[in-house]
Design an enzyme around this catalytic site. Sequence first.
Site, PDB file in Angstrom:
ATOM      1  N   SER A 124       1.636   1.715   0.533  1.00 30.87           N
ATOM      2  CA  SER A 124       0.694   2.248   1.532  1.00 30.87           C
ATOM      3  C   SER A 124      -0.169   3.324   0.911  1.00 30.87           C
ATOM      4  CB  SER A 124       1.504   2.845   2.683  1.00 30.87           C
ATOM      5  OG  SER A 124       0.703   3.693   3.474  1.00 30.87           O
ATOM      6  N   TYR A 148       7.509   9.132   4.724  1.00 36.93           N
ATOM      7  CA  TYR A 148       7.141   7.724   4.534  1.00 36.93           C
ATOM      8  C   TYR A 148       6.341   7.543   3.242  1.00 36.93           C
ATOM      9  CZ  TYR A 148       4.562   3.365   5.623  1.00 36.93           C
ATOM     10  OH  TYR A 148       3.994   2.119   5.590  1.00 36.93           O
TER      11      TYR A 148
END
Lengths: 322, 322
Positions: A124, A148
């Site tokens: 990501s 994350y």
Amino acid sequence: MARILIIGGGGMVGQKLAHLLAAEPFDDQDEVTLFDLGFPEGGAPAAERVVGNVTDRAAFEALAATRPDIIYYLVAIVSGEAETDFDLGWTVNLHAFQSFLDVFRKEVEASNGSYSPKVVFTSSIAVFGAPFPPKIDDTFFHAPQTSYGAQKAMSELILTDYIRKGFFDGVSIRLPTICVRPGKPNQAASSFFSGIIREPLNGVEAILPVADDVRHWHASPRSAARFLRHAATLDQPVYENRPALNMPGVSCTVAEQIEALRQIAGDDVVKLIHREPDPAIIAIVKNWARDFAPDRALALGFTAEQDFREIIQVYIDEDLNP
Amino acid sequence: MARILIIGGGGMVGQKLAHLLAAEPFDDQDEVTLFDLGFPEGGAPAAERVVGNVTDRAAFEALAATRPDIIYYLVAIVSGEAETDFDLGWTVNLHAFQSFLDVFRKEVEASNGSYSPKVVFTSSIAVFGAPFPPKIDDTFFHAPQTSYGAQKAMSELILTDYIRKGFFDGVSIRLPTICVRPGKPNQAASSFFSGIIREPLNGVEAILPVADDVRHWHASPRSAARFLRHAATLDQPVYENRPALNMPGVSCTVAEQIEALRQIAGDDVVKLIHREPDPAIIAIVKNWARDFAPDRALALGFTAEQDFREIIQVYIDEDLNP
């Protein structure tokens, strides 16, 4: 024949990928296995659906024994949830991925050279953290500002090392924020980027928790599936020892997103968006990447939408009026 | 009073640090505890020496219960050994560090705000991998080309996330290759950089396994200890959410190292260096960083030697003729 395993095949991107691989197989005898906690009713075609949890090492061992040629690893606890449930984020996003690599490496080692899968991991743009240059290039460093993002950056590093050591071929694909996601909002801090388009198009009110001048980097679910399909067609030497790539996308502000929605669907639809600033979301989003120069991915043939209108149109064509 | 724990306090840098903290304490009532597999005879002064292994979670729990204010984490399987023993490298360099962070975080959480240690972690310029810009700046990205480098980069990322979440204060200090190391060669691929100076100065022959034009980035063991001492005097806000720093050092070629040795010790000493190219070492070293612009560290007051002659002189003063 290619045997393809999609870990996270029940999720939104996994389902888009499974649909794409059914429509555009690598080979007319592809066998696709989906692994996830559960699957949507109906859903994408698959040779097999396996229900299981990535935190269960035995589940990985059973999957490894089938020796899939191409493995997509898409499972993650999303950004917002990994912030609120710190231990769950580390357990699923890092430890389970380490366990996956370890189990499949042991299968590779046991094969005496006859088995060497390709692993395509969805990373990501959350691996990057502010402050940013105007456009993030292919050598800008990881400074994630969420758990994350840290977990994705660490997963990239360990996969890259396993690739370097020759256990796997593969690549980490750093997805833009995927938009417009079909279905319900999720716990990702980025969920509203889809919500402010999807809900109004369905006649439902939507909350915009950040300012209109927030700029971010987007691609459609269709592009995400195409990135992943294309990644499996490339072999290691093209990555020149750096198998982690920023994907192409569309850089635009929330105001530009809303203007694109207005052009496509009109003022009455746009009026369903309500501004309710959320300090928690604002705090996360202010550290997110705004624009990229994804030169390496473009040179390797990855492509995305040209503007946000096109992104909205993909949602209308694929999910709203399929 | 500061209670200081040096995990890896029996190693070369740990001993240098313990000596420095004895000579230049933070406070005249400092208590220094050293933790390691073992300790050199005599060795640096310490309030306590604890023998144990970082892979033993119970050992960390016992250390955490003493609530040290400043924790130095210096333990690592070095680069060459982490390449040859893949599992050992991951176990010690990543999993043990994760266990350390987890155990101390639980102590922090149990303290209801009364305990918040500062963690100073020794990372390495091995987090970077070729190709490089002429000078690596503070936003160049991690692309390690060794397992050791990947493990250090991952450890930085997890520590940074624990700091961001408020469990610890702290920083990752990316050490240059430390040179001239006293004592015996170790299994680091960089060991020869010390060997070609140390062995000749001790009248012993030394092997040079790479070409004379190899350029690399060095600092003395004294500088390493000073970096670590200085790091503990800084508080989190100075890092602006990026608590991982490239340290200053000296960029020079092997030829320049040898010329510095000649100037200090003469031709007869230099003649003890024998060239025996080693393909394994050459392959690792060619992907190593050559030069840095460590602007952030310099602005925060970290300093190293000005040239390689000064680095040799530190060895002569501290270790050869102390």
